[in-house]
Design an enzyme around this catalytic site. Sequence first.
Site, short mmCIF file in Angstrom:
data_model
loop_
_atom_site.label_atom_id
_atom_site.label_comp_id
_atom_site.label_asym_id
_atom_site.label_seq_id
_atom_site.Cartn_x
_atom_site.Cartn_y
_atom_site.Cartn_z
N GLU A 1 -9.87 -2.01 5.02
CA GLU A 1 -10.56 -1.75 6.29
C GLU A 1 -11.80 -2.64 6.40
O GLU A 1 -12.28 -3.19 5.39
CB GLU A 1 -10.96 -0.27 6.35
CG GLU A 1 -9.78 0.71 6.22
CD GLU A 1 -8.87 0.77 7.45
OE1 GLU A 1 -8.81 -0.20 8.23
OE2 GLU A 1 -8.20 1.81 7.62
N ASP B 1 0.80 -1.22 0.00
CA ASP B 1 0.00 0.00 0.00
C ASP B 1 0.84 1.27 0.00
O ASP B 1 2.06 1.24 0.20
CB ASP B 1 -0.97 0.00 1.20
CG ASP B 1 -0.35 -0.58 2.47
OD1 ASP B 1 0.89 -0.56 2.59
OD2 ASP B 1 -1.11 -1.07 3.32
N ASN C 1 -7.96 -3.28 14.05
CA ASN C 1 -9.34 -3.48 13.56
C ASN C 1 -9.44 -4.63 12.56
O ASN C 1 -10.47 -4.82 11.94
CB ASN C 1 -9.87 -2.18 12.92
CG ASN C 1 -9.11 -1.80 11.66
OD1 ASN C 1 -8.14 -2.46 11.29
ND2 ASN C 1 -9.53 -0.73 11.00
N HIS D 1 -7.56 -5.01 9.83
CA HIS D 1 -7.21 -4.75 8.42
C HIS D 1 -5.94 -5.48 8.03
O HIS D 1 -5.06 -5.72 8.85
CB HIS D 1 -7.16 -3.24 8.11
CG HIS D 1 -5.99 -2.49 8.64
ND1 HIS D 1 -6.06 -1.16 9.00
CD2 HIS D 1 -4.70 -2.84 8.87
CE1 HIS D 1 -4.88 -0.74 9.40
NE2 HIS D 1 -4.04 -1.74 9.34
C1 F6R Z 1 1.33 -1.75 6.16
C2 F6R Z 1 0.00 -2.35 6.21
C3 F6R Z 1 -0.80 -2.45 7.46
C4 F6R Z 1 0.03 -2.78 8.71
C5 F6R Z 1 -0.85 -2.76 9.94
C6 F6R Z 1 -0.05 -3.00 11.22
O1 F6R Z 1 1.86 -1.78 4.85
O2 F6R Z 1 -0.46 -2.75 5.19
O3 F6R Z 1 -1.79 -3.42 7.30
O4 F6R Z 1 0.63 -4.02 8.56
O5 F6R Z 1 -1.49 -1.52 10.05
O6 F6R Z 1 0.81 -1.92 11.41
P1 F6R Z 1 1.94 -1.95 12.52
O7 F6R Z 1 2.92 -2.99 12.11
O8 F6R Z 1 2.56 -0.58 12.51
O9 F6R Z 1 1.28 -2.30 13.81
#
Ligand code: F6R
Length: 240
Positions: free
Chosen positions: A143, A67, A136, A138
């Site tokens: 989302e 992303d 959440n 994702h």
């Molecule tokens: C990042 C992504 C997100 C993260 C998720 C966890 O490229 O796609 O899904 O993996 O938000 O983020 P952290 O590792 O910062 O807790």
Amino acid sequence: MEIIKVKDYDEMSEKACSYIVEKIKELQEPVLGLATGSTPEGLYDRLIQQNKEQNVSFKNVSTFNLDEYVGLGNDDPNSYHYYMNEKLFKHIDIDKNNVNLPNGVAKDLDKECQDYEKKIIDAKKVDVQVLGIGINGHIGFNEPGTAFTSRTHVVDLDESTREANARFFASLEEVPKKAITMGIDSIMQSKEILLLVSGSSKSEALDRLLNGEVSEEFPASILQKHSNVMIIADEAALNG
Ligand code: F6R
């Protein structure tokens, strides 16, 4: 789903690194799917070390990131282009032509999504997709409520995601409201998935992923339907 239980963040990163290094050695032209955020930082540090000290070469490796924020250019310190360059790419011998991230400042975002999806298809699938999980549920920036059939698309970020990621920005107002993300179906097309989970803040999400119903309201639950998922989770994530 195979679950590997580890003590802490360092052991999670160590195990993930060994796994990826094995893949790089085993495959002729490995295609890696990469994530950003806090979770994979320890993995990237160790991959840099492997490249420098153990001669593990990334010359034949291609990468696709999950992303990118809409509106942040490559040089913006909060963009995922910048993150990946600083935390991995500029330190290893990867061919920059083999590195792929969605362009968050493309003029035509829908076309950018289609082009990105086509590149993944042309690469004949991601061999190993590294994932983190949002509190959440994702994966990527898909989302809750995202269709399981989704391919690379533009998303409105949840307020909870913006708040969780505000730690990287000067203020919450600066966190973009939109992003481009690989879709759930794009992620599910990967041959293998390596999900990394660390810390008690992720324990509810991990429990729901492992034991909850498969529902678009909790995107990560779809991983129950993938035939090759390895989860490396530390004690805090497993026990809360
Ligand atoms: C990042 C992504 C997100 C993260 C998720 C966890 O490229 O796609 O899904 O993996 O938000 O983020 P952290 O590792 O910062 O807790």
